[in-house]
Design a protein around this motif. Structure first.
Motif, PDB file in Angstrom:
ATOM      1  N   ARG A  34      17.818  -6.042  15.000  1.00  0.00           N
ATOM      2  CA  ARG A  34      17.870  -5.367  16.294  1.00  0.00           C
ATOM      3  C   ARG A  34      18.583  -6.291  17.271  1.00  0.00           C
ATOM      4  NH1 ARG A  34      14.217  -1.459  17.239  1.00  0.00           N
ATOM      5  NH2 ARG A  34      15.723  -0.943  18.890  1.00  0.00           N
ATOM      6  N   GLY A  35      19.261  -5.687  18.225  1.00  0.00           N
ATOM      7  CA  GLY A  35      19.988  -6.537  19.161  1.00  0.00           C
ATOM      8  C   GLY A  35      20.179  -5.887  20.513  1.00  0.00           C
ATOM      9  N   TRP A  36      20.508  -6.718  21.461  1.00  0.00           N
ATOM     10  CA  TRP A  36      20.942  -6.294  22.795  1.00  0.00           C
ATOM     11  C   TRP A  36      22.352  -6.828  23.020  1.00  0.00           C
ATOM     12  CZ3 TRP A  36      18.478  -2.921  25.898  1.00  0.00           C
ATOM     13  CH2 TRP A  36      17.123  -2.693  25.677  1.00  0.00           C
ATOM     14  N   TYR A  37      23.207  -5.955  23.509  1.00  0.00           N
ATOM     15  CA  TYR A  37      24.589  -6.304  23.848  1.00  0.00           C
ATOM     16  C   TYR A  37      24.818  -5.896  25.297  1.00  0.00           C
ATOM     17  CZ  TYR A  37      25.567  -6.887  18.855  1.00  0.00           C
ATOM     18  OH  TYR A  37      25.570  -7.323  17.561  1.00  0.00           O
ATOM     19  N   ARG A  38      25.887  -6.419  25.881  1.00  0.00           N
ATOM     20  CA  ARG A  38      26.235  -6.007  27.237  1.00  0.00           C
ATOM     21  C   ARG A  38      27.736  -5.918  27.399  1.00  0.00           C
ATOM     22  NH1 ARG A  38      24.174 -11.361  30.627  1.00  0.00           N
ATOM     23  NH2 ARG A  38      25.818 -12.816  29.949  1.00  0.00           N
ATOM     24  N   GLN A  39      28.126  -5.063  28.329  1.00  0.00           N
ATOM     25  CA  GLN A  39      29.548  -4.849  28.594  1.00  0.00           C
ATOM     26  C   GLN A  39      29.757  -4.699  30.088  1.00  0.00           C
ATOM     27  OE1 GLN A  39      31.269  -1.504  26.495  1.00  0.00           O
ATOM     28  NE2 GLN A  39      33.322  -2.363  26.659  1.00  0.00           N
ATOM     29  N   VAL A  77      11.965  -2.645  20.881  1.00  0.00           N
ATOM     30  CA  VAL A  77      12.412  -4.011  21.119  1.00  0.00           C
ATOM     31  C   VAL A  77      12.591  -4.199  22.625  1.00  0.00           C
ATOM     32  CG1 VAL A  77      14.870  -3.474  20.855  1.00  0.00           C
ATOM     33  CG2 VAL A  77      14.057  -5.782  20.376  1.00  0.00           C
ATOM     34  N   TYR A  78      12.296  -5.394  23.090  1.00  0.00           N
ATOM     35  CA  TYR A  78      12.345  -5.703  24.521  1.00  0.00           C
ATOM     36  C   TYR A  78      13.335  -6.841  24.781  1.00  0.00           C
ATOM     37  CZ  TYR A  78       7.867  -3.266  24.310  1.00  0.00           C
ATOM     38  OH  TYR A  78       6.874  -2.341  24.087  1.00  0.00           O
ATOM     39  N   LEU A  79      13.818  -6.887  26.010  1.00  0.00           N
ATOM     40  CA  LEU A  79      14.609  -8.012  26.475  1.00  0.00           C
ATOM     41  C   LEU A  79      14.074  -8.399  27.849  1.00  0.00           C
ATOM     42  CD1 LEU A  79      17.027  -9.871  25.799  1.00  0.00           C
ATOM     43  CD2 LEU A  79      18.411  -8.359  27.243  1.00  0.00           C
ATOM     44  N   TYR A  93      23.238  -2.517  26.153  1.00  0.00           N
ATOM     45  CA  TYR A  93      23.094  -1.565  25.059  1.00  0.00           C
ATOM     46  C   TYR A  93      22.147  -2.120  23.996  1.00  0.00           C
ATOM     47  CZ  TYR A  93      27.302   0.677  26.907  1.00  0.00           C
ATOM     48  OH  TYR A  93      28.226   1.308  27.711  1.00  0.00           O
ATOM     49  N   CYS A  94      21.307  -1.259  23.490  1.00  0.00           N
ATOM     50  CA  CYS A  94      20.423  -1.579  22.387  1.00  0.00           C
ATOM     51  C   CYS A  94      21.131  -1.241  21.077  1.00  0.00           C
ATOM     52  CB  CYS A  94      19.146  -0.758  22.532  1.00  0.00           C
ATOM     53  SG  CYS A  94      17.948  -0.948  21.231  1.00  0.00           S
ATOM     54  N   ASN A  95      20.927  -2.051  20.071  1.00  0.00           N
ATOM     55  CA  ASN A  95      21.583  -1.871  18.785  1.00  0.00           C
ATOM     56  C   ASN A  95      20.562  -1.953  17.664  1.00  0.00           C
ATOM     57  OD1 ASN A  95      22.707  -3.734  16.340  1.00  0.00           O
ATOM     58  ND2 ASN A  95      24.260  -2.250  16.960  1.00  0.00           N
ATOM     59  N   ARG A 100      23.204   2.028   6.590  1.00  0.00           N
ATOM     60  CA  ARG A 100      24.123   3.134   6.841  1.00  0.00           C
ATOM     61  C   ARG A 100      25.153   2.776   7.910  1.00  0.00           C
ATOM     62  NH1 ARG A 100      21.780   7.772   4.617  1.00  0.00           N
ATOM     63  NH2 ARG A 100      19.534   7.604   4.257  1.00  0.00           N
ATOM     64  N   GLY A 101      24.886   1.686   8.648  1.00  0.00           N
ATOM     65  CA  GLY A 101      25.764   1.299   9.744  1.00  0.00           C
ATOM     66  C   GLY A 101      24.969   0.969  10.993  1.00  0.00           C
ATOM     67  N   ASP A 102      25.687   0.792  12.090  1.00  0.00           N
ATOM     68  CA  ASP A 102      25.057   0.435  13.355  1.00  0.00           C
ATOM     69  C   ASP A 102      24.789   1.677  14.197  1.00  0.00           C
ATOM     70  OD1 ASP A 102      26.350  -2.836  14.347  1.00  0.00           O
ATOM     71  OD2 ASP A 102      25.446  -2.095  12.496  1.00  0.00           O
ATOM     72  N   PHE A 103      23.669   1.657  14.918  1.00  0.00           N
ATOM     73  CA  PHE A 103      23.344   2.703  15.869  1.00  0.00           C
ATOM     74  C   PHE A 103      23.196   2.088  17.250  1.00  0.00           C
ATOM     75  CE2 PHE A 103      22.695   6.249  13.037  1.00  0.00           C
ATOM     76  CZ  PHE A 103      22.453   5.632  11.822  1.00  0.00           C
ATOM     77  N   TRP A 104      23.566   2.874  18.280  1.00  0.00           N
ATOM     78  CA  TRP A 104      23.571   2.381  19.659  1.00  0.00           C
ATOM     79  C   TRP A 104      22.825   3.326  20.574  1.00  0.00           C
ATOM     80  CZ3 TRP A 104      25.730  -2.322  20.680  1.00  0.00           C
ATOM     81  CH2 TRP A 104      26.575  -2.873  19.705  1.00  0.00           C
ATOM     82  N   GLY A 105      22.214   2.752  21.614  1.00  0.00           N
ATOM     83  CA  GLY A 105      21.664   3.541  22.691  1.00  0.00           C
ATOM     84  C   GLY A 105      22.741   3.917  23.683  1.00  0.00           C
ATOM     85  N   GLN A 106      22.337   4.635  24.717  1.00  0.00           N
ATOM     86  CA  GLN A 106      23.303   5.119  25.707  1.00  0.00           C
ATOM     87  C   GLN A 106      23.633   4.073  26.755  1.00  0.00           C
ATOM     88  OE1 GLN A 106      20.090   5.678  25.833  1.00  0.00           O
ATOM     89  NE2 GLN A 106      19.502   5.334  27.950  1.00  0.00           N
ATOM     90  N   GLY A 107      22.846   3.016  26.805  1.00  0.00           N
ATOM     91  CA  GLY A 107      23.087   1.930  27.755  1.00  0.00           C
ATOM     92  C   GLY A 107      22.266   2.080  29.022  1.00  0.00           C
ATOM     93  N   THR A 108      21.958   0.946  29.628  1.00  0.00           N
ATOM     94  CA  THR A 108      21.253   0.934  30.903  1.00  0.00           C
ATOM     95  C   THR A 108      21.918  -0.102  31.808  1.00  0.00           C
ATOM     96  OG1 THR A 108      19.066   0.733  31.957  1.00  0.00           O
ATOM     97  CG2 THR A 108      19.499  -0.749  30.121  1.00  0.00           C
TER      98      THR A 108
END
Length: 114
Positions: A34-39, A77-79, A93-95, A100-108
């Motif tokens: 699980r991960g958190w990314y940012r853009q 999962v928390y950050l 974004y939550c990952n 099967r591959g990567d899944f993403w949330g819609q972002g906050t």
């Protein structure tokens, strides 16, 4: 399929704190890391923090000592973000990584004012 929904973003002053949450649903038993990314505008999406299924954790150098990733129940999962800086402003974004591959949330959106 895995569905991810983030929450907890908002506007905070420099030095403040926020806690992001990501709730997973669907085939959560297939999730490995699980991960958190940012853009930020004009930038690529970068890793903030990741927690492996076995518990290994990694952080981006820019957030070490300020951010903490953790797991809750049922795929959540928390950050925890402390000592926030204006340069932390971004869409987070939550990952979830599965075979099967990567899944993403819609972002906050997280906005840190100076």
């Amino acid at each position: 399929q895995v569905q991810l929904v983030e929450s907890g973003g908002g506007l905070v002053q420099t030095g403040g704190s926020l806690r992001l949450s990501c709730v997973a649903s669907g085939s959560i038993f297939e999730i490995n890391d699980r991960g958190w990314y940012r853009q930020a505008p004009g930038n690529q999406r970068d890793l903030v923090a990741r927690i492996a299924k076995g518990g290994r954790i990694e952080y981006a150098d820019s957030v070490k000592g300020r951010f903490t990733i953790s797991r809750g129940n049922l795929g959540t999962v928390y950050l925890q973000m402390n000592s926030l800086k204006p340069e932390d402003t971004a869409v987070y974004y939550c990952n979830a990584e599965t075979f099967r591959g990567d899944f993403w949330g819609q972002g906050t959106q997280v906005t840190v004012s100076s």
